[in-house]
Design a protein around this motif. Structure first.
Motif, short mmCIF file in Angstrom:
data_model
loop_
_atom_site.label_atom_id
_atom_site.label_comp_id
_atom_site.label_asym_id
_atom_site.label_seq_id
_atom_site.Cartn_x
_atom_site.Cartn_y
_atom_site.Cartn_z
N VAL A 1 20.99 -19.93 -7.66
CA VAL A 1 19.93 -19.75 -6.66
C VAL A 1 18.58 -19.49 -7.32
CG1 VAL A 1 19.20 -18.47 -4.62
CG2 VAL A 1 21.64 -18.85 -5.04
N GLY A 2 18.59 -18.59 -8.29
CA GLY A 2 17.34 -18.28 -8.98
C GLY A 2 16.88 -19.37 -9.93
N LYS A 3 17.78 -20.29 -10.31
CA LYS A 3 17.46 -21.42 -11.20
C LYS A 3 16.94 -20.94 -12.56
CE LYS A 3 18.40 -24.15 -7.76
NZ LYS A 3 19.73 -24.82 -7.72
N LEU A 4 17.44 -19.80 -13.02
CA LEU A 4 17.02 -19.29 -14.32
C LEU A 4 17.93 -19.84 -15.41
CD1 LEU A 4 16.29 -15.51 -13.59
CD2 LEU A 4 14.67 -17.39 -13.73
N PRO A 5 17.39 -20.12 -16.58
CA PRO A 5 18.24 -20.54 -17.70
C PRO A 5 19.05 -19.36 -18.22
CG PRO A 5 15.97 -20.28 -18.44
CD PRO A 5 15.95 -20.11 -16.94
N GLY B 1 10.78 -18.42 -0.22
CA GLY B 1 10.38 -19.83 -0.25
C GLY B 1 11.06 -20.63 0.85
N ALA B 2 12.35 -20.37 1.07
CA ALA B 2 13.08 -21.08 2.11
C ALA B 2 12.56 -20.71 3.49
CB ALA B 2 14.57 -20.77 2.01
N LEU B 3 12.30 -19.41 3.71
CA LEU B 3 11.75 -18.97 4.99
C LEU B 3 10.37 -19.58 5.25
CD1 LEU B 3 12.75 -15.20 4.96
CD2 LEU B 3 13.49 -16.92 6.63
N ARG B 4 9.57 -19.68 4.21
CA ARG B 4 8.23 -20.26 4.36
C ARG B 4 8.33 -21.73 4.78
NH1 ARG B 4 4.36 -22.51 0.52
NH2 ARG B 4 2.22 -22.05 1.20
N ALA C 1 9.28 -21.81 8.40
CA ALA C 1 8.13 -21.44 9.23
C ALA C 1 7.13 -22.58 9.31
CB ALA C 1 7.46 -20.19 8.67
N HIS C 2 6.93 -23.30 8.20
CA HIS C 2 6.04 -24.46 8.21
C HIS C 2 6.55 -25.52 9.18
CE1 HIS C 2 3.93 -23.95 4.04
NE2 HIS C 2 3.50 -23.10 4.94
N ALA C 3 7.87 -25.77 9.14
CA ALA C 3 8.44 -26.78 10.04
C ALA C 3 8.23 -26.39 11.50
CB ALA C 3 9.93 -26.95 9.74
N GLU C 4 8.41 -25.10 11.81
CA GLU C 4 8.23 -24.64 13.19
C GLU C 4 6.77 -24.73 13.61
OE1 GLU C 4 8.86 -23.10 16.96
OE2 GLU C 4 10.19 -24.06 15.50
#
Length: 237
Positions: A70-74, A205-208, A211-214
């Motif tokens: 999820v965090g996409k960290l190495p 980021g996912a919530l944003r 919210a943009h889509a709405e």
């Protein structure tokens, strides 16, 4: 005779690696790799060829996979974070700083006039809002690079919204810290800091995006740009 997966050590229940793999969803070869790399503590030897693992191992595996998937960290960044987490001498604020720094790793090439100007803008923002982060901190550098990218993309006017974004960021930070303060044990506390910093970033980021889509649907649902009346509708005087 079939090997019994559960072992008992005092009042603490332990499991063999196969059961640890099943419960955590992490394959056995991957668990062995994490142990070799120092990301996961070795199990307690119960025989020359067998070791047992407890709930702490399962919890650490879930944290590693969350930071990775999820965090996409190495793995190198995850290892750095975990070393600080495991050091009881490190204050929680230091743990937060290390986690944040790994998210804000600089990607700029050579500093140029644009970046220098953006750094000044960020320094002014920090001073204006009374934020204690230094202008040269990882977060400040990351923000300066974003400002440069916005201008290069022809959307420098977006920077006028910087304080509005900062207002929202302060509110989220207060909520994050309120959650962390409810943790009593240091292990729970530092893990909450890491999860809140790295995975909270992904959640926001996912919530944003949602919210943009709405907001977009509410604004453009009838196919007209905002401010335009219906076809044939007279403009108000």
């Amino acid at each position: 005779m079939m090997e019994v997966e559960l072992a008992s050590e005092g009042s603490e229940r332990t499991v063999r690696m196969g059961e640890l793999s099943r419960r955590s969803g992490v394959p056995v070869p991957t668990i062995k790799f994490y142990v070799r790399e120092g990301l996961l503590p070795a199990g307690r030897l119960t025989s020359p060829n067998q070791a047992s693992y407890d709930e702490g191992h399962e919890r650490r595996l879930r944290l590693i996979r969350a930071l990775l998937d999820v965090g996409k960290l190495p793995l190198s960044a995850i290892g750095e974070i975990l070393r600080v987490v495991d050091d009881p001498a490190q204050p929680v604020h230091k743990v937060l700083g290390v986690a944040a720094a790994r998210l804000d790793a600089s990607s700029a090439d050579e500093p140029g006039p644009e970046l220098a100007g953006a750094r000044e803008e960020v320094a002014e923002l920090l001073e204006r809002r009374g934020w204690r982060a230094g202008p040269g901190s990882a977060g400040a550098e990351s923000l300066a690079e974003v400002l440069v990218a916005l201008r290069r993309a022809g959307h420098g006017a977006f920077i006028d919204l910087l304080d509005a974004y900062a207002d929202a960021a302060e509110q989220i930070a207060r909520v994050d810290l309120a959650y962390v303060r409810n943790r009593v044990a240091r292990e729970d506390l530092v893990e909450s800091v890491v999860v809140g910093t790295v995975l909270g970033e992904a959640m926001f980021g996912a919530l944003r995006r949602l919210a943009h889509a709405e907001a977009s649907a509410r604004t453009y649902e009838d196919g007209r740009p905002p401010g335009e009346g219906a076809p044939g509708e007279a403009d108000p005087d």
